[in-house]
Motif scaffolding. Structure first.
Motif, PDB file in Angstrom:
ATOM      1  N   GLN A 162     -54.730   1.493   4.516  1.00 27.02           N
ATOM      2  CA  GLN A 162     -55.059   1.295   3.090  1.00 27.02           C
ATOM      3  C   GLN A 162     -54.545   2.700   2.071  1.00 27.02           C
ATOM      4  OE1 GLN A 162     -58.896  -0.656   2.032  1.00 27.02           O
ATOM      5  NE2 GLN A 162     -59.218   0.769   0.712  1.00 27.02           N
ATOM      6  N   PRO A 163     -53.712   2.939   1.331  1.00 25.18           N
ATOM      7  CA  PRO A 163     -52.621   3.990   1.387  1.00 25.18           C
ATOM      8  C   PRO A 163     -52.821   3.783  -0.347  1.00 25.18           C
ATOM      9  CG  PRO A 163     -50.412   3.008   1.325  1.00 25.18           C
ATOM     10  CD  PRO A 163     -52.001   0.980   2.165  1.00 25.18           C
ATOM     11  N   TYR A 183     -50.689   8.342  12.415  1.00 20.54           N
ATOM     12  CA  TYR A 183     -51.874   8.181  13.614  1.00 20.54           C
ATOM     13  C   TYR A 183     -51.801   6.774  14.044  1.00 20.54           C
ATOM     14  CZ  TYR A 183     -54.188  12.853  11.878  1.00 20.54           C
ATOM     15  OH  TYR A 183     -54.366  13.878  10.986  1.00 20.54           O
ATOM     16  N   GLY A 184     -51.376   6.005  14.163  1.00 17.42           N
ATOM     17  CA  GLY A 184     -51.247   4.768  15.079  1.00 17.42           C
ATOM     18  C   GLY A 184     -51.493   3.087  13.687  1.00 17.42           C
ATOM     19  N   ALA A 185     -52.121   3.762  12.668  1.00 15.87           N
ATOM     20  CA  ALA A 185     -52.682   2.879  11.722  1.00 15.87           C
ATOM     21  C   ALA A 185     -51.617   2.095  11.427  1.00 15.87           C
ATOM     22  CB  ALA A 185     -53.713   3.216  10.645  1.00 15.87           C
ATOM     23  N   GLY A 186     -52.659   0.728  10.670  1.00 14.24           N
ATOM     24  CA  GLY A 186     -51.030  -0.196  10.209  1.00 14.24           C
ATOM     25  C   GLY A 186     -50.698  -1.614  10.247  1.00 14.24           C
ATOM     26  N   ASP A 187     -51.445  -1.970  11.689  1.00 13.88           N
ATOM     27  CA  ASP A 187     -51.068  -3.232  12.411  1.00 13.88           C
ATOM     28  C   ASP A 187     -51.628  -4.498  11.703  1.00 13.88           C
ATOM     29  OD1 ASP A 187     -53.411  -2.204  13.366  1.00 13.88           O
ATOM     30  OD2 ASP A 187     -53.384  -3.388  15.627  1.00 13.88           O
ATOM     31  N   ALA A 188     -52.823  -3.972  11.077  1.00 12.87           N
ATOM     32  CA  ALA A 188     -53.057  -5.357  10.725  1.00 12.87           C
ATOM     33  C   ALA A 188     -52.900  -5.532   9.486  1.00 12.87           C
ATOM     34  CB  ALA A 188     -54.836  -5.266  10.267  1.00 12.87           C
ATOM     35  N   VAL A 189     -52.354  -4.946   8.623  1.00  4.94           N
ATOM     36  CA  VAL A 189     -51.444  -4.701   6.993  1.00  4.94           C
ATOM     37  C   VAL A 189     -51.491  -3.701   7.122  1.00  4.94           C
ATOM     38  CG1 VAL A 189     -54.049  -5.253   6.073  1.00  4.94           C
ATOM     39  CG2 VAL A 189     -51.225  -5.848   4.947  1.00  4.94           C
ATOM     40  N   ILE A 190     -50.819  -3.167   5.838  1.00  4.96           N
ATOM     41  CA  ILE A 190     -50.731  -2.163   5.397  1.00  4.96           C
ATOM     42  C   ILE A 190     -50.833  -2.839   3.754  1.00  4.96           C
ATOM     43  CG2 ILE A 190     -48.723  -0.162   3.551  1.00  4.96           C
ATOM     44  CD1 ILE A 190     -47.306  -0.373   6.504  1.00  4.96           C
ATOM     45  N   GLY A 191     -51.610  -2.095   3.198  1.00  3.85           N
ATOM     46  CA  GLY A 191     -52.052  -2.671   2.023  1.00  3.85           C
ATOM     47  C   GLY A 191     -52.824  -2.012   0.879  1.00  3.85           C
ATOM     48  N   ILE A 192     -52.018  -2.460  -0.438  1.00  4.37           N
ATOM     49  CA  ILE A 192     -52.679  -1.801  -1.552  1.00  4.37           C
ATOM     50  C   ILE A 192     -53.470  -2.096  -2.329  1.00  4.37           C
ATOM     51  CG2 ILE A 192     -51.317  -0.184  -3.643  1.00  4.37           C
ATOM     52  CD1 ILE A 192     -48.463   0.146  -1.514  1.00  4.37           C
ATOM     53  N   ASN A 193     -55.117  -1.611  -2.869  1.00 10.62           N
ATOM     54  CA  ASN A 193     -55.328  -2.236  -3.441  1.00 10.62           C
ATOM     55  C   ASN A 193     -54.409  -1.628  -4.702  1.00 10.62           C
ATOM     56  OD1 ASN A 193     -57.458  -1.194  -2.119  1.00 10.62           O
ATOM     57  ND2 ASN A 193     -58.153  -3.645  -2.954  1.00 10.62           N
ATOM     58  N   PRO A 194     -54.301  -2.485  -6.118  1.00 12.12           N
ATOM     59  CA  PRO A 194     -53.171  -1.944  -7.240  1.00 12.12           C
ATOM     60  C   PRO A 194     -54.416  -0.997  -8.208  1.00 12.12           C
ATOM     61  CG  PRO A 194     -52.787  -4.076  -7.561  1.00 12.12           C
ATOM     62  CD  PRO A 194     -53.325  -3.366  -5.956  1.00 12.12           C
ATOM     63  N   ALA A 195     -53.873   0.073  -9.270  1.00 10.31           N
ATOM     64  CA  ALA A 195     -54.649   0.695 -10.281  1.00 10.31           C
ATOM     65  C   ALA A 195     -54.993  -0.701 -11.124  1.00 10.31           C
ATOM     66  CB  ALA A 195     -53.987   1.980 -10.454  1.00 10.31           C
ATOM     67  N   THR A 196     -53.258  -1.408 -10.474  1.00  6.75           N
ATOM     68  CA  THR A 196     -53.311  -1.661 -12.214  1.00  6.75           C
ATOM     69  C   THR A 196     -52.834  -3.017 -11.695  1.00  6.75           C
ATOM     70  OG1 THR A 196     -50.670  -0.879 -12.419  1.00  6.75           O
ATOM     71  CG2 THR A 196     -53.063  -0.570 -14.329  1.00  6.75           C
ATOM     72  N   ASP A 197     -53.538  -4.063 -12.950  1.00  5.62           N
ATOM     73  CA  ASP A 197     -52.860  -5.832 -11.798  1.00  5.62           C
ATOM     74  C   ASP A 197     -52.027  -6.651 -13.011  1.00  5.62           C
ATOM     75  OD1 ASP A 197     -53.197  -7.954 -10.131  1.00  5.62           O
ATOM     76  OD2 ASP A 197     -54.140  -8.789 -11.078  1.00  5.62           O
ATOM     77  N   HIS A 198     -50.967  -5.914 -12.959  1.00  2.00           N
ATOM     78  CA  HIS A 198     -49.153  -6.017 -13.721  1.00  2.00           C
ATOM     79  C   HIS A 198     -48.820  -6.534 -12.215  1.00  2.00           C
ATOM     80  CE1 HIS A 198     -50.582  -2.627 -17.030  1.00  2.00           C
ATOM     81  NE2 HIS A 198     -51.533  -4.205 -16.683  1.00  2.00           N
ATOM     82  N   VAL A 199     -47.740  -7.571 -12.576  1.00  2.00           N
ATOM     83  CA  VAL A 199     -46.460  -8.316 -12.132  1.00  2.00           C
ATOM     84  C   VAL A 199     -45.443  -6.984 -11.646  1.00  2.00           C
ATOM     85  CG1 VAL A 199     -44.838  -9.911 -11.686  1.00  2.00           C
ATOM     86  CG2 VAL A 199     -47.226 -10.100 -12.555  1.00  2.00           C
ATOM     87  N   GLN A 200     -45.286  -6.036 -12.564  1.00  2.00           N
ATOM     88  CA  GLN A 200     -44.086  -5.203 -12.544  1.00  2.00           C
ATOM     89  C   GLN A 200     -44.631  -3.979 -11.485  1.00  2.00           C
ATOM     90  OE1 GLN A 200     -42.838  -2.690 -16.231  1.00  2.00           O
ATOM     91  NE2 GLN A 200     -41.659  -1.692 -14.843  1.00  2.00           N
ATOM     92  N   THR A 201     -45.661  -3.207 -11.784  1.00  2.18           N
ATOM     93  CA  THR A 201     -46.286  -2.818 -10.151  1.00  2.18           C
ATOM     94  C   THR A 201     -46.255  -3.121  -9.436  1.00  2.18           C
ATOM     95  OG1 THR A 201     -47.392  -1.583 -12.078  1.00  2.18           O
ATOM     96  CG2 THR A 201     -48.532  -1.280 -10.323  1.00  2.18           C
ATOM     97  N   THR A 202     -46.648  -4.965  -9.245  1.00  2.00           N
ATOM     98  CA  THR A 202     -46.959  -5.040  -7.901  1.00  2.00           C
ATOM     99  C   THR A 202     -45.460  -5.733  -7.272  1.00  2.00           C
ATOM    100  OG1 THR A 202     -48.507  -6.567  -8.878  1.00  2.00           O
ATOM    101  CG2 THR A 202     -47.507  -7.344  -6.816  1.00  2.00           C
TER     102      THR A 202
END
Length: 460
Positions: A162-163, A183-202
């Motif tokens: 969760q970066p 550190y061996g993390a990320g096998d479930a998903v690399i998932g980002i909570n965006p600070a803004t819900d914009h299509v361009q940012t996504t």
């Protein structure tokens, strides 16, 4: 219909099924806030005893939210698998608890039974369980899902990397991403909570993660946790969408507060599947839930928050998700006041989701104004690990700098894998070995300055 039970010559009467379920629930602040909590420990015992005597078929005949006005109720009833349910049809709720805990009830048995279980029944039986019972039952369950790797196999524990970044800065996100991979993390998903819900940012964030994934041939999946409508627009623009994300709840009204309904969830599910980006499977949905969301939207219909939460799992089940995550302590002390309540809720969510056939992860977390600390989270993490949790979060330093809450770190994942002898998803584990990040015993290796993940300007 009313339900009754007498304790110490006091006759307790519960007006209907949802009242009985609420009064039988272990104490939590959200139910007190909603005005549905029991007034005494004795009343709770009376409710639990009345609930234990109830035939399981009651949950097929009495809806806690009206069928005519709620599409989640209609989903639960219209998709019920009577053939699977026949295995326990003769039992009471107390008998069902005994059945779940019996040595003769195996993983295969629970897998066959799962389609026949309704969320209200599962919530009910969990209210009769101690914490050790919840752990015992969840440890029996095995729910396996696949996209670019295989999640949920016994003896495995996956992590969501969760970066997050407070301004969606690509360099900052990339730095946390590489840190987590090291550190061996990320096998479930690399998932980002965006600070803004914009299509361009996504789209920009999806393209960045996918470029890193392809460059190093990482067998995992990515997700930007934007609203489902934003993800659908990103798909229409040709973005590399692996998983479609959405927060969901257990009533039509709470889902409406999220700006969704079952038809929109189906549209997003079909859009993500149409891209055919999975290599070993096509589970493409990622759902997040949390006790208290229905109450916070005034959409709980008088339900206790745990029953409302388990109804959300019926919504998730309909779309064959890769991952479901209970963000158990995120919503705040108004709903789960302290570490004790958070621990209990996390174990409930994990057990109930697994019984309903879901790949349950838990964000072992709390907000800074809750009466909880990292020791409580260590306890919950360890208990969930014993119970076979599918995945947890991996956040730099356990402190999310964008969402401002406390969760689990990359080091916490290493701890629980080490003490319980758990391993990452098999395809991801093979990649970690190939990259020289793990040794043959699953131990993290030191990384030199010339390591491939640090070379060539990944963060440039």
């Amino acid at each position: 219909m009313p339900y009754r039970h007498t304790v110490h010559q006091t006759n307790y009467v519960f007006d209907d099924l949802k009242t009985l379920l609420a009064r039988a629930t272990p104490l939590r602040s959200g139910d007190q806030l909603a005005g549905v909590a029991t007034q005494s420990a004795e009343e709770r015992v009376a409710a639990q005893m009345a609930l234990a005597e109830l035939p399981v078929t009651t949950f097929l005949n009495e809806a806690v939210v009206p069928y005519e006005t709620d599409e989640v109720t209609r989903l639960i009833i219209d998709t019920h698998n009577a053939t699977a349910f026949a295995l326990i049809r003769h039992l009471t709720v107390g008998g069902f608890r005994d059945f779940l805990l019996a040595d003769s009830t195996t993983t295969a048995t629970l897998t066959r039974l799962s389609p026949g279980l309704t969320p209200e029944l599962v919530a009910a039986v969990s209210k009769l369980m101690r914490n050790q019972d919840l752990i015992t039952v969840s440890a029996k369950c095995e729910v396996v899902t696949r996209f670019r790797n295989t999640i949920g196999l016994r003896g495995r524990l996956s992590t969501r990397l969760q970066p997050n970044h407070p301004t969606d800065d690509v360099r900052g996100i990339a730095a946390s991403l590489v840190d987590g991979l090291l550190y061996g993390a990320g096998d479930a998903v690399i998932g980002i909570n965006p600070a803004t819900d914009h299509v361009q940012t996504t789209v920009q964030l999806l393209e960045m993660i996918d470029a890193v994934r392809q460059r190093f041939a990482i067998p995992t999946q990515s997700c930007v946790l934007s609203h489902l409508t934003t993800t659908i627009q990103a798909i229409e623009q040709g973005a590399p969408v692996d998983l479609a994300f959405q927060s969901i709840g257990g009533t039509e009204a709470v889902n409406a507060s999220f700006g969704i309904n079952l038809a929109l969830l189906r549209e997003g599910w079909e859009a993500a599947r149409s891209l055919k980006r999975g290599t070993v499977g096509e589970n493409v949905m990622y759902f997040e839930t949390g006790q208290g969301s229905a109450l916070s939207a005034n959409a709980h219909h008088g339900l206790d928050q745990q029953t409302a939460e388990v109804r959300a799992y019926a919504v998730a089940r309909a779309f064959e998700p890769l991952l479901v995550n209970s963000v158990v302590g995120f919503i705040g002390p108004e709903y789960l006041y302290n570490g004790k309540q958070i621990i209990r809720a996390g174990l409930e969510d994990h057990c109930c989701g697994k019984l309903l056939g879901l790949p349950m992860g838990v964000d072992v977390c709390y907000t800074n104004h809750a009466e909880a600390d990292q020791d409580d989270m260590d306890t919950l993490l360890t208990l969930l690990g014993v119970g076979g949790v599918t995945f947890i979060m991996g956040i730099p330093g356990a402190d999310d700098v964008m969402l401002h809450y406390q969760s689990t770190s990359f080091h916490d994942a290493l701890y629980i894998r080490d003490v319980l002898k758990l391993r990452p998803a098999p395809e991801f584990e093979a990649w970690l070995l190939q990259m020289g990040l793990l040794d043959d015993h699953g131990k993290l290796l030191p990384v030199s300055a010339g390591h491939r993940l640090l070379a060539g300007g990944v963060i440039g």
